[in-house]
Write a protein that holds these residues in place. Structure first.
Motif, PDB file in Angstrom:
ATOM      1  N   ALA A 104      37.814  32.606  50.718  1.00 33.26           N
ATOM      2  CA  ALA A 104      38.737  31.660  50.237  1.00 33.26           C
ATOM      3  C   ALA A 104      38.230  30.828  49.371  1.00 33.26           C
ATOM      4  O   ALA A 104      36.975  30.480  49.122  1.00 33.26           O
ATOM      5  N   THR A 105      39.282  30.280  48.496  1.00 35.80           N
ATOM      6  CA  THR A 105      38.978  29.243  47.691  1.00 35.80           C
ATOM      7  C   THR A 105      40.007  28.025  47.919  1.00 35.80           C
ATOM      8  O   THR A 105      41.043  28.406  48.204  1.00 35.80           O
ATOM      9  N   THR A 122      44.676  37.392  51.068  1.00 34.70           N
ATOM     10  CA  THR A 122      45.796  38.168  51.547  1.00 34.70           C
ATOM     11  C   THR A 122      47.287  37.128  51.078  1.00 34.70           C
ATOM     12  O   THR A 122      48.214  37.388  51.486  1.00 34.70           O
ATOM     13  N   GLY A 123      47.073  36.107  50.477  1.00 31.30           N
ATOM     14  CA  GLY A 123      47.920  35.167  50.086  1.00 31.30           C
ATOM     15  C   GLY A 123      47.449  33.745  50.053  1.00 31.30           C
ATOM     16  O   GLY A 123      46.114  33.415  49.941  1.00 31.30           O
ATOM     17  N   VAL A 340      46.206  35.483  43.719  1.00 37.21           N
ATOM     18  CA  VAL A 340      46.000  36.369  44.721  1.00 37.21           C
ATOM     19  C   VAL A 340      46.197  37.728  44.388  1.00 37.21           C
ATOM     20  O   VAL A 340      45.368  38.660  44.807  1.00 37.21           O
ATOM     21  N   LYS A 341      47.005  38.223  43.561  1.00 37.61           N
ATOM     22  CA  LYS A 341      47.419  39.595  43.308  1.00 37.61           C
ATOM     23  C   LYS A 341      46.157  40.034  42.365  1.00 37.61           C
ATOM     24  O   LYS A 341      45.521  41.148  42.471  1.00 37.61           O
ATOM     25  N   LEU A 365      43.303  41.410  35.722  1.00 36.34           N
ATOM     26  CA  LEU A 365      44.884  40.763  35.335  1.00 36.34           C
ATOM     27  C   LEU A 365      45.522  42.204  34.763  1.00 36.34           C
ATOM     28  O   LEU A 365      46.452  42.422  35.190  1.00 36.34           O
ATOM     29  N   ASP A 366      44.759  42.928  34.033  1.00 35.66           N
ATOM     30  CA  ASP A 366      45.169  44.263  33.615  1.00 35.66           C
ATOM     31  C   ASP A 366      45.566  45.376  34.609  1.00 35.66           C
ATOM     32  O   ASP A 366      46.884  45.968  34.636  1.00 35.66           O
ATOM     33  N   ALA A 367      44.838  45.337  35.482  1.00 36.92           N
ATOM     34  CA  ALA A 367      45.020  46.243  36.678  1.00 36.92           C
ATOM     35  C   ALA A 367      46.284  45.919  37.380  1.00 36.92           C
ATOM     36  O   ALA A 367      46.986  46.867  38.111  1.00 36.92           O
ATOM     37  N   ALA A 368      46.494  44.457  37.493  1.00 32.72           N
ATOM     38  CA  ALA A 368      47.620  43.981  38.548  1.00 32.72           C
ATOM     39  C   ALA A 368      48.772  43.925  37.655  1.00 32.72           C
ATOM     40  O   ALA A 368      49.828  44.137  38.358  1.00 32.72           O
ATOM     41  N   THR A 369      48.771  43.871  36.448  1.00 34.02           N
ATOM     42  CA  THR A 369      50.111  43.376  35.697  1.00 34.02           C
ATOM     43  C   THR A 369      50.331  44.240  34.403  1.00 34.02           C
ATOM     44  O   THR A 369      51.214  44.506  34.062  1.00 34.02           O
TER      45      THR A 369
END
Length: 491
Positions: A104-105, A122-123, A340-341, A365-369
């Protein structure tokens, strides 16, 4: 009770302090005081006018009916407490972001109640961190953030982009990637350089990006005139934002490189003869300006150009910042959701870019969006390489010479021979004198090429140094052109 039976004031203060505060030291030997069950720590030697541990201790003693104590008694008590704390375990302190347990951060919201954001695999949620997991250090630059909104459906990102004047989608996704990078305590991120014509809202856009991380009190500042003041400003906050740059000296350029990727400053401690004070720093940096002139190659690899355009409709400052303050909780919540995503997304790390951590973040970021952040980042670096070449006559001359070489061919000469060869190529038939700043010796020429080496490599010209029995040499190789499917995308 006789005077001999009274408990000395320093003992009263020491007993009270140890009952209400936890004392520990950092790796550099600085002793901090942390109120029980509260994550904020203050250095006990701070003599600040507000929020110092000395004041905190005096107020607590007075309100709890222990009395009002003189400076001598407080000094003696704090001297003893500091000596005792130097035997305790070492624990780091953090400004704004910190690593936590189990991957976590944490993000410090700057609130008096200590509430912070814990970003986990997870969130994310809002909680007061365990003081032994995270210790926050706060300064006058630590502003308060609002409680982020939950369940935003990503609309906060759209609200932010609507308020900024980014020129295109590629610039927008790079700005988002930088914001996500600012929430990582161990990921070096390139410095966004907000550029554009006069009236494009560069300063306003810079403030908006900074205030997502630093709160509404976060602001831009002029670049300090010397490195020591710059380091002091950097060490006191998380995001350092410099406004309206028009010229960048070599010293300032080198200092910015150190800020982005991390360095340590050592100087003599005050009121000592031989002790030293160590300041480690690696911070997100943000710059604004129309043009800063020639950019040095090492800084170019650490910059992230974000171009803005003039808005079609002007709004008053009051209207703009009122709306921004209203949407900030939603913007922050959406950014945390996206963080998180992105962290959960799997992606390969590009191995050909200097800022590999940020390149990997763009790939995630590309893989997620599917935004295309990595391609945009590569294109921005290409633009910066063009800026470096256009501002350096030596780089232009080397590329002109490389154009005369066959693909895959290599030439080897001494640095002095190369200097004479390129000087003749620059002068041509006109025999014009070399320009200001042109290398005057083989050693200066070799040193200049070392700085230009990554920029030239990006244009297919490899520079290498070596030694034979006859002496040192400098070799220049022209790479074959890459196949069409491997060429970098152009926007």
């Amino acid at each position: 009770m006789s005077d001999d039976e009274k408990t000395p004031a320093r003992e009263v203060i020491t007993d009270y302090a140890q009952a209400h505060f936890r004392y520990f030291r950092t790796a550099d030997g600085t002793v901090y005081a942390q109120k029980n069950s509260h994550p904020v720590a203050r250095p006990i030697r701070s003599q600040g006018t507000t929020g110092s541990h000395r004041q905190e201790l005096m107020v607590g003693l007075f309100r709890d009916g222990r009395g009002v104590f003189t400076g001598t008694a407080l000094k003696e008590a704090l001297d003893l407490i500091e000596a005792l704390a130097l035997t305790e375990d070492v624990q780091p302190v953090h400004i704004r972001v910190a690593p936590g347990l189990d991957g976590a951060t944490w993000l410090d919201l700057g609130r008096n109640d200590g509430q912070s954001v814990r970003i986990h695999p997870t969130g994310w949620d809002i909680a007061i961190p365990d003081p032994r997991e995270v210790c926050w250090r706060r300064t006058q630059l630590t502003g308060e953030l609002p409680l982020p909104a939950k369940d935003t459906d990503g609309k906060g990102i759209d609200l932010l982009l609507r308020l900024c004047n980014f020129a295109n989608a590629e610039t927008e996704c790079l700005a988002i990637a930088w914001l996500i990078g600012c929430l990582g305590p161990s990921v070096p991120v390139p410095a966004p350089f907000l550029t554009g014509p006069q009236g494009a809202g560069k300063s306003t856009g810079g403030r908006m990006l900074v205030r997502i991380i630093e709160g509404m009190s976060g602001d831009l500042r002029r670049a300090p005139k010397d490195e020591e003041n710059l380091i002091a400003a950097v060490a006191a906050g998380w995001v350092t934002a410099l406004d309206n740059l028009s010229h960048m000296t070599p010293d300032l350029s080198d200092a910015m490189c150190c800020i982005v990727t991390g360095a340590e400053n050592v100087k003599r401690a005050l009121f000592t003869d031989g002790d030293v004070f160590r300041a480690r720093y690696r911070r997100p940096l943000l710059l604004t300006g129309i043009d800063v002139g020639v950019i040095r190659p090492d800084l170019a690899e650490r910059l992230l150009p974000l171009r803005l355009e003039r808005p079609r409709v002007r709004r008053t400052e009051a209207e703009l910042w009122t709306e921004y303050a209203e949407v900030l909780p939603v913007v922050l919540g959406s950014l945390l959701d996206l963080t998180v995503k992105v962290r959960a997304a799997e992606a390969e790390t590009p191995t050909d870019l200097r800022m590999a951590d940020f390149a990997h973040l763009c790939a995630q970021l590309d893989a997620a969006t599917g935004l295309g952040a990595l391609a945009a980042y590569r294109a921005s670096l290409d633009d910066l390489n063009d800026d470096v070449i256009e501002g350096d006559l030596l780089a232009q001359t080397v590329l002109r010479h490389a154009d005369t070489m066959e693909a895959g061919a290599a030439q080897r000469m001494t640095s002095t021979e190369w200097l004479h060869c390129l000087s003749r190529l620059y002068s041509g038939d006109e025999l014009r004198p070399p320009p200001k700043g042109w290398p005057t010796t083989g050693k200066v020429f070799s040193d200049r090429l070392k700085r230009l080496q990554p920029t030239l490599a990006a244009r297919g010209v490899l520079i290498d140094w070596g030694r034979t029995s006859e002496g040192r040499y400098l070799e220049m190789t022209r790479q074959p052109a890459p196949p069409p499917h491997e060429q970098k995308p152009v926007f």
